[in-house]
Write an enzyme that holds these catalytic residues in place. Structure first.
Site, PDB file in Angstrom:
ATOM      1  N   GLU A 175       0.748  -1.210   0.014  1.00 29.15           N
ATOM      2  CA  GLU A 175      -0.045  -0.010  -0.055  1.00 29.15           C
ATOM      3  C   GLU A 175       0.905   1.132   0.032  1.00 29.15           C
ATOM      4  O   GLU A 175       0.357   2.302   0.182  1.00 29.15           O
ATOM      5  CB  GLU A 175      -0.883   0.038   1.177  1.00 29.15           C
ATOM      6  CG  GLU A 175      -2.110  -1.201   1.176  1.00 29.15           C
ATOM      7  CD  GLU A 175      -3.210  -1.041   0.507  1.00 29.15           C
ATOM      8  OE1 GLU A 175      -3.730   0.221   0.439  1.00 29.15           O
ATOM      9  OE2 GLU A 175      -3.520  -2.090  -0.225  1.00 29.15           O
ATOM     10  N   HIS A 251      -4.535   1.455   7.278  1.00 30.93           N
ATOM     11  CA  HIS A 251      -3.081   1.642   7.086  1.00 30.93           C
ATOM     12  C   HIS A 251      -2.445   2.343   8.230  1.00 30.93           C
ATOM     13  O   HIS A 251      -3.015   2.840   9.177  1.00 30.93           O
ATOM     14  CB  HIS A 251      -3.091   2.953   6.022  1.00 30.93           C
ATOM     15  CG  HIS A 251      -3.570   2.376   4.748  1.00 30.93           C
ATOM     16  ND1 HIS A 251      -4.369   3.274   3.681  1.00 30.93           N
ATOM     17  CD2 HIS A 251      -3.222   1.340   3.960  1.00 30.93           C
ATOM     18  CE1 HIS A 251      -4.494   2.776   2.668  1.00 30.93           C
ATOM     19  NE2 HIS A 251      -3.816   1.644   2.746  1.00 30.93           N
ATOM     20  N   CYS A 372      -3.251  11.253   3.750  1.00 32.85           N
ATOM     21  CA  CYS A 372      -3.490  10.138   2.690  1.00 32.85           C
ATOM     22  C   CYS A 372      -3.263  11.117   1.362  1.00 32.85           C
ATOM     23  O   CYS A 372      -2.740  10.368   0.477  1.00 32.85           O
ATOM     24  CB  CYS A 372      -4.908   9.936   2.596  1.00 32.85           C
ATOM     25  SG  CYS A 372      -5.410   8.905   4.162  1.00 32.85           S
TER      26      CYS A 372
HETATM   27  O1  SUG Z   1      -7.913   2.837   0.152  1.00 31.77           O
HETATM   28  N1  SUG Z   1     -10.636   5.042   0.333  1.00 31.77           N
HETATM   29  C1  SUG Z   1      -9.304   4.816   0.409  1.00 31.77           C
HETATM   30  C2  SUG Z   1      -8.600   5.804   1.291  1.00 31.77           C
HETATM   31  C3  SUG Z   1      -7.189   5.568   1.136  1.00 31.77           C
HETATM   32  C4  SUG Z   1      -6.489   6.373   2.551  1.00 31.77           C
HETATM   33  N2  SUG Z   1      -5.213   6.309   2.410  1.00 31.77           N
HETATM   34  C5  SUG Z   1      -4.352   6.120   3.365  1.00 31.77           C
HETATM   35  N3  SUG Z   1      -4.663   6.235   4.577  1.00 31.77           N
HETATM   36  N4  SUG Z   1      -3.010   6.628   3.027  1.00 31.77           N
HETATM   37  C6  SUG Z   1      -8.692   3.241   0.509  1.00 31.77           C
HETATM   38  O2  SUG Z   1      -9.604   2.649   1.450  1.00 31.77           O
HETATM   39  C7  SUG Z   1     -12.789   4.642  -0.594  1.00 31.77           C
HETATM   40  C8  SUG Z   1     -13.530   4.937  -2.307  1.00 31.77           C
HETATM   41  C9  SUG Z   1     -15.052   4.595  -2.168  1.00 31.77           C
HETATM   42  O3  SUG Z   1     -15.354   3.997  -1.393  1.00 31.77           O
HETATM   43  O4  SUG Z   1     -15.435   5.193  -3.101  1.00 31.77           O
HETATM   44  C10 SUG Z   1     -11.384   4.417  -0.913  1.00 31.77           C
HETATM   45  O5  SUG Z   1     -10.816   3.814  -1.678  1.00 31.77           O
END
Ligand code: SUG
Length: 449
Positions: A175, A251, A372
Site C-alpha cells: 500500500e 493503514h 493520505c
Molecule cells: O484505500 N478509500 C481509500 C482511502 C485511502 C486512504 N489512504 C491512506 N490512509 N493513506 C482506501 O480505502 C474509498 C473509495 C470509495 O469507497 O468510493 C477508498 O478507496
C-alpha cells in the site's frame, strides 16, 4: 552543505470523486456509501491545503489524477463496443464494476508508491516502487498510470530509479508510503526507514486480524527494501496491532505519523512496541539522530476517536524554527477528546508545538485525511532541480488549477451519474488539458491509444 527538502506531492482530486463504498475495513468509506459527492469542492479543498502549505514556505507539488471512467479497465473485464456502449453495458449488467472503474481513489497519493531518498539507497538515487494496492480491485488498477505519471515527474535517470509494482497477489500486498515512515536527522542525510506491515503471507507465527483485511504484508515491505537497495542498518520492520486493524486502522498512517527524529503514535498502534522503539532509537543514533517518540495514551484518545477524527492521519512538518507543526483535518477539532489532547500537547515542551486545521471533508468521507492526500519525497537540491517543474506548486499554478476545476468539474455526483456518457467526455477533456498544464506529456490510456 547540500540543502535537502521534504516535498509533499498532493493528489489532485479527479472529476469522478464519489462515494462508492468500495473499501471494506475503511469505516468512512463504508458509512458514506451512496452519499452525494461534490467533486468540485473536493478538488478545491485539496488545492487550498496545497496553497496554504506553499504559503507557509513548504515545498509543495501536485500529482495528477487518473483516467476515470476507466474504459480500458471495463474492456479488460469483457465489456465491448464503443466507449459509450462499454459504460452503458457495465451500468446495466455490473454497476459495482462501473463504480470501481470510476473511483477517484488515486487522490490518496500516500498509496501511490514507496519512496526511498538517495541518502538511503545503494546507488545514491531516489527510488520509487509503485504500490500494487491489490487488496481492493478499484485501487489495484491505479499502478500502471501511477508509474507513467511518476516517470513523467521524475524522469532524470541520473537521480531517479523507478520499480514496477510488486507481483499482483495478496501475498505481496503493498500500500506504498501509507505504511512507510522515514526518520532522519536531516532530509539529505542517511535515515532509518520504518516499514509497518499488517500480516505475514508466508510465516504463520505472525498473528493476523480476524475481521478486516491486513493490506500490507511483511514480504512486500521486505521486497521494496531490497529493490531500493536499503541497508539493514537503515531499516526497521514492525507489525501493526491486528486488533486496531479490526477497529478500522486499515493503514499505519491512520494510527501513527513520523517526521525527522519524531514518531507521533498511538499506544495501541504496534505489536512489541518497546522493542520497535528501541530498535528505531538505536538505528537512528547510528545515523547521528536522536529518536523521540510521542505516545498518545489510550486514556486520552481511544482508537475509535483516533479513527473517527483521523488525528494520526496528519502531516507532521518541521517549521523554520525547528519545532513541528501538525496539519489535522477539521474532524479533530470536532472531537472533544482529541482537541483537548492537542491543546495539551502543543502547550507543552515537546517537539510538536502547533496545530493547523483544514477542511477536507469530501476526502475524509472516503477515509482520506491530510496525510493520505500527500506523497512525501525527500530531495537534495540538485534532485529537486531535476523534477519536472510543471508539477511544482506556485501561486500561478494554483490559480490555473482552480480555474481548470471551475471549468471542468461537477458540483454533484450520484451513482447514476457515472453511467452518463457525457461524464466520460468531460473527464477526458479535463485530463487532456491537465497534462498540458502540468507538462506531463501523454500518460493516460486515452492519450496513448
Ligand atoms: O484505500 N478509500 C481509500 C482511502 C485511502 C486512504 N489512504 C491512506 N490512509 N493513506 C482506501 O480505502 C474509498 C473509495 C470509495 O469507497 O468510493 C477508498 O478507496
Amino acid at each position: 552543505m547540500n540543502n535537502a527538502f521534504e516535498v509533499n506531492f498532493d493528489g489532485l482530486v479527479g472529476p469522478t470523486h464519489n462515494y462508492g463504498g468500495l473499501s471494506y475495513g475503511n469505516v468512512a468509506s463504508q458509512s458514506n456509501s451512496q452519499a452525494v459527492s461534490n467533486p468540485k469542492e473536493a478538488a478545491k479543498q485539496g488545492l487550498a491545503k496545497m496553497k496554504a502549505l506553499m504559503e507557509l514556505g513548504f515545498k509543495q507539488g501536485v500529482l495528477a489524477p487518473q483516467e476515470r471512467p476507466n474504459v480500458a479497465g471495463l474492456r479488460s473485464l469483457g465489456f465491448t463496443g464503443s466507449d459509450a456502449q462499454v459504460i452503458e453495458k457495465a451500468a446495466k449488467e455490473a454497476m459495482p464494476l462501473l463504480v470501481a472503474n470510476c473511483s477517484a481513489s488515486s487522490m490518496w497519493t500516500a498509496n501511490a508508491c514507496t519512496v526511498s531518498p538517495s541518502a538511503d539507497t545503494a546507488d545514491g538515487r531516489v527510488h520509487f516502487t509503485a504500490a500494487n494496492l491489490n487488496c481492493k480491485y478499484h485501487r489495484s488498477i491505479e499502478h500502471p498510470t501511477t508509474s507513467r505519471v511518476l516517470g513523467a515527474m521524475f524522469a532524470d535517470q541520473r537521480y531517479f530509479a523507478h520499480h514496477a509494482a510488486l507481483p499482483a497477489v495478496g501475498q505481496f500486498g503493498d500500500e506504498g508510503a501509507a505504511n512507510h515512515t522515514r526518520f532522519c536527522k536531516g532530509y539529505g542525510e542517511a535515515g532509518v526507514e520504518f516499514f509497518v506491515f499488517g500480516r505475514s503471507a508466508f510465516d504463520a507465527r505472525y498473528p493476523a486480524p480476524q475481521r478486516y483485511p491486513a493490506r500490507q504484508t511483511l514480504e512486500a515491505s521486505q521486497a521494496v527494501a531490497r529493490l531500493h537497495g536499503l541497508s539493514e542498518e537503515g531499516v526497521v520492520y514492525a507489525q501493526q496491532s491486528p486488533a486496531v486493524i479490526d477497529q478500522g486502522v486499515f493503514h499505519n498512517d491512520v494510527i501513527a505519523v513520523g517526521n525527522g527524529e519524531v514518531l507521533f503514535y498511538h499506544q495501541d498502534a504496534f505489536l512489541d512496541t518497546d522493542k520497535v522503539l528501541a530498535e528505531l532509537g538505536t538505528k537512528l543514533a547510528h545515523r547521528g539522530g536522536n529518536f523521540q517518540a510521542v505516545c498518545v495514551p489510550r486514556e486520552a484518545v481511544g482508537v475509535e476517536d483516533a479513527v473517527k477524527s483521523y488525528l494520526f492521519n496528519s502531516q507532521l512538518l518541521t517549521r523554520a524554527d525547528g519545532h513541528m507543526l501538525l496539519i489535522v483535518p477539521e474532524e479533530c477539532r470536532n472531537n472533544a477528546n482529541v482537541w483537548n489532547y492537542l491543546e495539551r500537547l502543543t502547550a507543552g515542551q515537546g517537539p510538536i508545538r502547533e496545530v493547523k486545521v483544514f477542511d477536507l471533508k469530501q476526502s475524509m468521507q472516503n477515509g482520506g485525511g491530510p496525510a493520505c492526500l500527500r506523497l512525501r519525497v525527500a530531495l537534495k537540491e540538485q534532485e529537486l532541480e531535476a523534477v519536472n517543474p510543471g508539477v511544482i506548486m506556485t501561486p500561478s499554478l494554483y490559480d490555473r488549477l482552480n480555474l481548470w476545476v471551475d471549468k471542468h468539474y461537477r458540483d454533484q455526483l450520484r451513482e447514476g451519474d457515472l453511467a452518463d456518457p457525457q461524464l466520460l467526455l468531460e473527464c477526458r477533456a479535463a485530463l487532456d488539458e491537465l497534462t498540458q498544464i502540468l507538462k506531463l506529456g501523454s500518460v493516460y490510456p486515452f492519450q496513448l491509444d
